[in-house]
Motif scaffolding. Structure first.
Motif, PDB file in Angstrom:
ATOM      1  N   LEU A 154       0.829  -1.202   0.000  1.00  0.00           N
ATOM      2  CA  LEU A 154       0.000   0.000   0.000  1.00  0.00           C
ATOM      3  C   LEU A 154       0.872   1.263   0.000  1.00  0.00           C
ATOM      4  O   LEU A 154       0.636   2.186  -0.786  1.00  0.00           O
TER       5      LEU A 154
ATOM      6  N   VAL B 293      -6.408   2.514  -4.886  1.00  0.00           N
ATOM      7  CA  VAL B 293      -5.309   1.867  -4.164  1.00  0.00           C
ATOM      8  C   VAL B 293      -5.576   0.365  -4.065  1.00  0.00           C
ATOM      9  O   VAL B 293      -4.676  -0.456  -4.263  1.00  0.00           O
TER      10      VAL B 293
ATOM     11  N   THR C 249      -3.022  -2.383  -5.661  1.00  0.00           N
ATOM     12  CA  THR C 249      -2.329  -3.301  -4.756  1.00  0.00           C
ATOM     13  C   THR C 249      -2.803  -4.737  -4.917  1.00  0.00           C
ATOM     14  O   THR C 249      -2.143  -5.656  -4.440  1.00  0.00           O
TER      15      THR C 249
ATOM     16  N   VAL D 163      -7.945  -2.813   2.335  1.00  0.00           N
ATOM     17  CA  VAL D 163      -7.299  -1.500   2.281  1.00  0.00           C
ATOM     18  C   VAL D 163      -7.827  -0.617   3.402  1.00  0.00           C
ATOM     19  O   VAL D 163      -7.056   0.039   4.111  1.00  0.00           O
TER      20      VAL D 163
ATOM     21  N   VAL E 270      -5.427   0.839   6.236  1.00  0.00           N
ATOM     22  CA  VAL E 270      -5.221   2.287   6.322  1.00  0.00           C
ATOM     23  C   VAL E 270      -5.389   2.763   7.763  1.00  0.00           C
ATOM     24  O   VAL E 270      -4.653   3.642   8.217  1.00  0.00           O
TER      25      VAL E 270
END
Length: 180
Positions: free
Chosen positions: A71, A86, A90, A97, A101
């Protein structure tokens, strides 16, 4: 699975299991494509060994996981991006994600802000701490990559990259599923 004369199952290791599995499966199911099976098992095991080595020798000592590195790497190179983009770059799910995050944000590596044109979406970006962390991690990562490919000649590496690219391009032909 009863033992057979000369059976060395106890001597198997991670890589030699491929030969054993292909031979055993071909005896059990003679119509299989043993070459395709050998290819997929070998590719999967090589990839798994490579990823485990990178994560354990490079990323964990820096407080990162493999998904965390991926990431940060995407944000480092692609710049700020919406979370769904993203996820796409990825190869992770949006849920993965989102969960990741939260951790990276808590560690001060990533920040998020609402997207102006869509209040339901968030844009992710590296912090300055995140930028320094990924640059350091990638330098060590690339040194380890060099160790791995060092057993191949340059032309072998180029050939292998071309073949893997061809395999990925051909995945569309069979409508292979990918995360999106």
């Amino acid at each position: 699975m009863s033992g057979e004369p000369g059976d060395d199952r106890e001597q198997l290791d991670y890589l030699s299991f491929v030969d054993y599995a292909v031979a055993r499966t071909a005896r059990e199911l003679p119509d299989i494509d043993a070459l395709a099976m050998r290819f997929v098992l070998t590719l999967h095991r090589a990839t798994s060994a490579l990823v485990y080595d990178l994560e354990s020798s490079v990323h964990r000592p820096r407080g990162l996981t493999w998904p965390g590195f991926r990431l940060l790497f995407v944000l480092w190179l692609a710049g700020p991006a919406e979370a769904k983009r993203v996820a796409e770059l990825t190869g992770m799910s949006r849920a993965a994600v989102s969960a990741l995050v939260k951790t990276l944000e808590r560690e001060g590596l990533v920040c998020r802000r609402q997207v102006a044109h869509d209040r339901r979406s968030v844009q992710l970006a590296l912090t300055e701490v995140g930028r320094v962390a990924i640059a350091d991690a990638f330098a060590a990562h690339n040194a380890r990559e060099q160790d791995w490919v060092g057993v191949l000649s340059e032309s072998e590496v180029v050939t292998l990259i071309g073949l893997l690219g061809k395999l990925m391009a051909g995945s569309a032909r069979i409508a292979a599923r990918r995360r999106s």
